[in-house]
Design an enzyme around this catalytic site. Structure first.
Site, PDB file in Angstrom:
ATOM      1  N   LYS A   1       5.603 -16.641   8.073  1.00 46.22           N
ATOM      2  CA  LYS A   1       6.286 -15.548   8.718  1.00 46.22           C
ATOM      3  C   LYS A   1       6.380 -15.728  10.173  1.00 46.22           C
ATOM      4  CE  LYS A   1       7.104 -10.496   7.451  1.00 46.22           C
ATOM      5  NZ  LYS A   1       6.682  -9.693   6.798  1.00 46.22           N
TER       6      LYS A   1
ATOM      7  N   GLU B   1       6.756   1.422  -7.063  1.00 45.54           N
ATOM      8  CA  GLU B   1       6.668   2.838  -6.734  1.00 45.54           C
ATOM      9  C   GLU B   1       6.489   3.655  -8.148  1.00 45.54           C
ATOM     10  OE1 GLU B   1       8.637   1.048  -3.348  1.00 45.54           O
ATOM     11  OE2 GLU B   1       9.123   0.917  -5.418  1.00 45.54           O
TER      12      GLU B   1
ATOM     13  N   ARG C   1      13.370   5.153  -7.411  1.00 43.14           N
ATOM     14  CA  ARG C   1      12.973   4.068  -8.121  1.00 43.14           C
ATOM     15  C   ARG C   1      11.843   4.838  -9.111  1.00 43.14           C
ATOM     16  NH1 ARG C   1      12.789  -1.437  -4.996  1.00 43.14           N
ATOM     17  NH2 ARG C   1      11.220  -0.262  -3.819  1.00 43.14           N
TER      18      ARG C   1
END
Length: 644
Positions: free
Chosen positions: A292, A382, A410
């Site tokens: 990254k 979640e 969600r």
């Protein structure tokens, strides 16, 4: 692209589409990757966005468009944080300076923006399911030539529940989906030297897979194996491969062909592997190890900080956020939440914190630093976060579950089934509620008020300022039955002196800010700041405004609403949320149920999806900035005899 940029990005300036990219000889591609990285650095240093993820996916992006015939072949990005390079080589290079701006490019893949953006990508973990649907649709449509479908998913997103559901389904239905795991953090398989490298090359070679498929088809034609035996053979093959390479992984346990791990920055090898496996039959996964922030040293050293770094000096790597400023500034609402939660946790040993991969984003890391055993980051999950909180509450703990508003969508079933029905005292701290600005349509937190107020036993509140947030959190910590939701926006408040002595609030009680005789103004949450300015502007035009801070959407303050109704004046409601189903709807319903024939003018986000822009710009577009609210107040007062 102008002449200056032609010289600065010589290869990128020649690529107006992936078709142009595919005309380049392979030895030119590393230079193209360097151009892409340089343009990302130059652009994002002054027009902030998601930096480190896109820097880490440059070679992958180039390789995908080089090997596959996009847009006929489909690439489905997960989340979309890594897709800026994709935008640069799919016809949007010269508009990239409008990224995340009003009327500009979306910060995420958006099918309305480009045919190369095959599916909406703003929330994690949906790529495998969406791509699997596309792959099976292509089979059902008998597309010729074969249409390849590729899902690109990160190591964090693949831990989400939906990704696992997609993996499970892809293993049990006929398809040719290719899943690319862009792994820049978590190690799934451990490399084991020369044998691992040998097997990686062997199992991706066309000869190996042609022979493998030939043997299988021959055995099937001779009626020596069927689908049941095929599964057993696959399991045996995977077990043998695991024995030889001394590693096993979950994908082969699901009977999904696995290849890797490979270096995701080795472009020639990446192109070779993709060419080798692109026409294989059946679901398969290619595991790539990437860095990254690749190509920019500060981002490589601290990828989390450089995920979305804001403005920065491209030469020194100094971020604007790191500049020393001794001027007192109002804190972000998330920081007030984080510091207040730690205060409460120090006083109450049963308080625990839960976040879904947003520890720093929600400021849950403040409590985590001091009390690591009482804070749980469950990853991009979640639904699990909510049910996990319910389990903790069932055994006497007091969970504070901090989730962004758009991501809590969600977990709606979990909120109902696993907290509300059992009347469990879980506190949902809903961050990024309302219009969030440049992240746009997938990230605005506009629907929580509407979907939470329908749940029996749910308390729903929103603070008008920082001390009120502290009071609501303190109140939630004292509640013994039923879940409570506290929503607050992204960004800073308006007070520098905000650390009040917390008090417990009467649940379902609002407050009157000012009396007035021409129009009543009711607001919920920090939009009260705009309302106070608007009321002042209306007063300057001779309009007397009664101002009320509702604080609670559910339960509503009956006494306050009776007072408002008896004034017999127009009522204007304001909320930083969809105006369908929230405060305005609740007040209208209440007036009707109590026999008051009052006109309620509802201000909020209209019934359409709102694109990106600054919060101030979007407030104005939606008619909830101070000027627009003031105009509504004046108009309502002038026509109050009609509106009643």
């Amino acid at each position: 692209m102008d002449e200056t940029n032609n010289n600065k990005y010589p290869l990128l300036s020649t690529v107006d589409s992936p078709a142009d990219l595919r005309k380049l000889p392979p030895d030119k591609l590393p230079a193209l990757c360097a151009d892409i990285r340089q343009m990302l650095i130059d652009s994002l240093s002054v027009n902030p966005g998601h930096f480190a993820s896109s820097m880490g996916a440059v070679e992958l992006t180039v390789a995908l468009h080089y090997v596959f015939n996009t847009p006929y072949d489909r690439i489905v990005w997960d989340v979309g944080h890594q897709a800026y390079g994709h935008k640069l080589i799919t016809g949007r290079r010269d508009r990239f300076d409008t990224n995340r701006k009003l009327n500009g490019l979306s910060g995420f893949p958006n099918p309305d923006e480009s045919e190369y953006d095959t599916f909406t990508a703003g929330h994690a973990s949906n790529s495998i399911s969406a791509a699997l649907g596309m792959a099976i649709a292509s089979e059902l449509n008998s597309d010729e030539p074969r249409r390849n479908v590729v899902a690109v998913i990160g190591d964090s997103a693949i831990a989400g529940g939906l990704a696992f559901e997609g993996l499970n389904n892809s293993a049990n239905v006929r398809n040719n989906l290719l899943i690319i795991l862009n792994d820049n953090d978590m190690s799934i398989d451990q490399p084991v030297g020369g044998m691992n490298s040998y097997l990686a090359h062997l199992t991706t070679s066309p000869g190996y897979n042609t022979l493998r498929d030939f043997i299988y088809r021959g055995l099937r034609k001779a009626n020596l194996i069927g689908d049941k035996q095929k599964g057993a053979i696959l399991r045996f093959n995977n077990s043998l491969k695991a024995l030889l390479s001394r590693h096993q992984n979950i994908f082969e346990g699901l009977n999904i062909r696995y290849f890797g791990p490979f270096d995701g920055h080795d472009l020639p090898e990446l192109i070779r592997v993709l060419n080798d496996i692109k026409d294989m039959r059946g679901p398969r996964i290619l595991h790539l190890k990437t860095v990254k922030g690749k190509g920019y040293a500060p981002a490589e050293l601290n990828p989390a900080q450089w995920h979305a770094p804001g403005k920065f000096d491209p030469v020194t790597g100094v971020r604007a956020a790191d500049q020393t400023d001794n001027t007192p500034h109002p804190p972000k609402f998330q920081e007030v939440f984080g510091e207040t939660l730690l205060e409460l946790a120090r006083e109450n040993k049963d308080i625990v914190g839960i976040t879904a991969a947003m520890s720093s984003g929600t400021s849950m890391n403040i409590m985590q630093a001091e009390m690591p055993d009482r804070v749980f980051d469950v990853g991009i999950s979640e639904g699990h976060a909510v049910t996990f909180a319910g389990g903790l509450a069932k055994e006497g703990k007091r969970p504070f579950c901090a989730i962004y508003s758009s991501f809590l969508q969600r977990a709606y079933d979990n909120v109902i089934h696993d907290t509300a029905i059992q009347r469990l005292p879980v506190t949902f701290c809903i961050d990024r509620a309302g219009l969030v600005g440049q992240d746009g349509v997938t990230h605005h937190g506009l629907y929580d008020l509407a979907y939470l107020r329908t749940i029996p036993g749910m308390t729903v509140a929103s603070p008008s300022d920082e001390p009120m947030l502290r009071n609501l959190m303190y109140t939630a910590s004292k509640m013994t039955e039923g879940p409570m939701a506290i929503r607050y926006p992204r960004g800073n408040g308006h007070l520098t002196d905000w650390k009040n002595e917390m008090v417990e609030l009467p649940v379902g009680r609002g407050r009157k800010i000012a009396d007035g005789n021409d129009v009543a103004l009711l607001s919920l949450g920090p939009i009260a700041y705009e309302c106070s300015i608007a009321a002042g502007q209306a007063e300057e035009k001779g309009v007397s405004v009664a101002i009320y801070d509702m604080i609670f959407l559910k339960p509503l303050d009956d006494e306050l609403l009776h007072e408002v109704a008896r004034k017999n004046i127009p009522i204007v409601t304001v909320e930083d949320a969809t105006r369908n189903g929230g405060l305005g709807t609740a007040v209208t319903e209440w007036m009707n149920e109590h026999g008051y024939a009052r006109r309620v003018i509802r201000l909020g986000v209209p019934d359409r999806f709102v694109a990106q822009g600054t919060v101030d710009q979007l407030y104005h577009i939606c008619g909830i900035d101070a000027d627009s609210i003031a105009d509504t107040l004046v108009e309502a007062a002038r026509n109050k005899n009609v509106l009643k």
